[in-house]
Write a protein that holds these residues in place. Structure first.
Motif, short mmCIF file in Angstrom:
data_model
loop_
_atom_site.label_atom_id
_atom_site.label_comp_id
_atom_site.label_asym_id
_atom_site.label_seq_id
_atom_site.Cartn_x
_atom_site.Cartn_y
_atom_site.Cartn_z
N ASN A 246 -1.98 0.45 -2.72
CA ASN A 246 -2.40 1.74 -2.47
C ASN A 246 -1.60 2.66 -1.62
O ASN A 246 -1.16 2.30 -0.61
N PHE A 247 -1.54 3.87 -2.45
CA PHE A 247 -0.83 4.98 -1.81
C PHE A 247 0.48 4.65 -1.10
O PHE A 247 0.78 4.93 0.19
N ASN B 9 -5.66 -3.07 0.17
CA ASN B 9 -7.07 -3.05 0.12
C ASN B 9 -7.55 -3.41 -1.28
O ASN B 9 -7.05 -2.87 -2.08
N ARG C 265 -2.91 -0.43 2.58
CA ARG C 265 -1.95 -0.50 1.50
C ARG C 265 -2.35 -1.76 0.43
O ARG C 265 -2.28 -1.45 -0.77
N PHE D 174 -4.85 -4.18 -4.53
CA PHE D 174 -3.92 -3.38 -5.12
C PHE D 174 -3.01 -2.98 -4.29
O PHE D 174 -3.01 -3.23 -3.00
N LYS E 243 -1.48 7.51 -5.42
CA LYS E 243 -1.46 6.69 -6.51
C LYS E 243 -2.07 5.06 -6.11
O LYS E 243 -1.72 4.84 -5.02
N ILE E 244 -2.79 4.69 -6.99
CA ILE E 244 -3.09 3.16 -6.42
C ILE E 244 -2.64 2.21 -7.93
O ILE E 244 -2.74 2.59 -8.95
#
Length: 263
Positions: free
Chosen positions: A134-135, A129, A127, A132, A142-143
């Protein structure tokens, strides 16, 4: 209620407490010793089959939260703590009431909690990484960027001219963009006034400030900006030393389109 020691191996805010029943330990009963009785702060491994004990599970999540504590704590960690801790308390109460085998119950809880926290750690790595978001569940393809809280940027004096040298100093004013419920906590307190009595005022009448330089009109772009920034830095260093020799001195001068004011 059956006497028990409730234990969590790391930071309380991001950990789940598990029971160690007195009656089980007093009779030589076992617990998940590979998770709660073994391990070292000097060794860690991701290899399959290796011992990944409780301390490392909770410590890893607590440290990973530093990437984006506000977002991560609200989105995942705090809700997970409340959910799992509530389930553990309910399971213990039901086991005691039904006369279940407390040794087995406690071991099951200890193993389940650690397994869930390693799963949480793996999810958080994905999440957050590269800094950002993430997803997320709401947009699994989306990021998104997380960014910094507006009040924090205000505290640092962030602006469109933040390429210029910036020195962060103490302030007597609470950031205007700080959430309202937090403003009272950030206001000067009686303890601060007491410290001022011993060490002098924390908020003198005049403060050392450095205004962000602006490019002169008709400047030549990047070259002028670099020259101006170099002049600001050199002049600031000289002024700092001069300020040490003459306390409470106010100076204003124009250079490269900026005004520097300091005590």
């Amino acid at each position: 209620m059956e006497p028990a020691t409730w234990f969590a191996p790391d930071a309380a805010a991001s950990s789940v407490y598990v029971p160690f029943f007195s009656s089980v330990l007093a009779t030589g009963g076992d617990f998940e010793s590979d998770l709660y009785g073994q391990g070292s702060m000097k060794e860690f491994s991701f290899k399959s089959g290796s011992t990944r004990n409780a301390w490392w599970a909770f410590d890893f999540v607590a440290n990973w939260m530093e990437l984006s504590y506000n977002n991560m704590s609200k989105q995942y960690v705090y809700p997970k703590v409340q959910q799992v801790q509530g389930e553990v308390i309910e399971q213990v109460a039901a086991a005691v009431a039904s006369g279940a085998d407390l040794a087995k119950v406690s071991k099951d809880i200890q193993r389940r909690v650690v397994d869930e926290w390693w799963e949480l750690a793996g999810m958080l790595i994905v999440r957050y990484n590269d800094g950002f978001f993430n997803f997320p569940e709401s947009a699994p393809h989306k990021i998104a960027t997380i960014g910094y809280p507006p009040f924090w940027l205000e505290m640092l004096g962030y602006s469109n001219q933040n390429w210029a040298p910036t020195w962060v100093q103490h302030s007597c004013s609470v950031p205007s963009l700080l959430p309202e419920e937090q403003r009272a906590l950030a206001s000067p307190s009686a303890s601060l006034r007491e410290l001022e009595g011993h060490f002098g005022p924390a908020c003198p009448a005049e403060h050392a400030t450095l205004a962000a330089p602006a490019l002169p009109r008709g400047g030549t772009g990047v070259g002028t900006a670099l020259l101006c920034a170099a002049a600001v830095l050199a002049s600031s260093l000289v002024s700092f030393r001069a300020g040490q020799r003459s306390a409470r001195r106010r100076v204003e001068e124009e250079q490269c389109g900026y005004t520097r004011i300091h005590a």
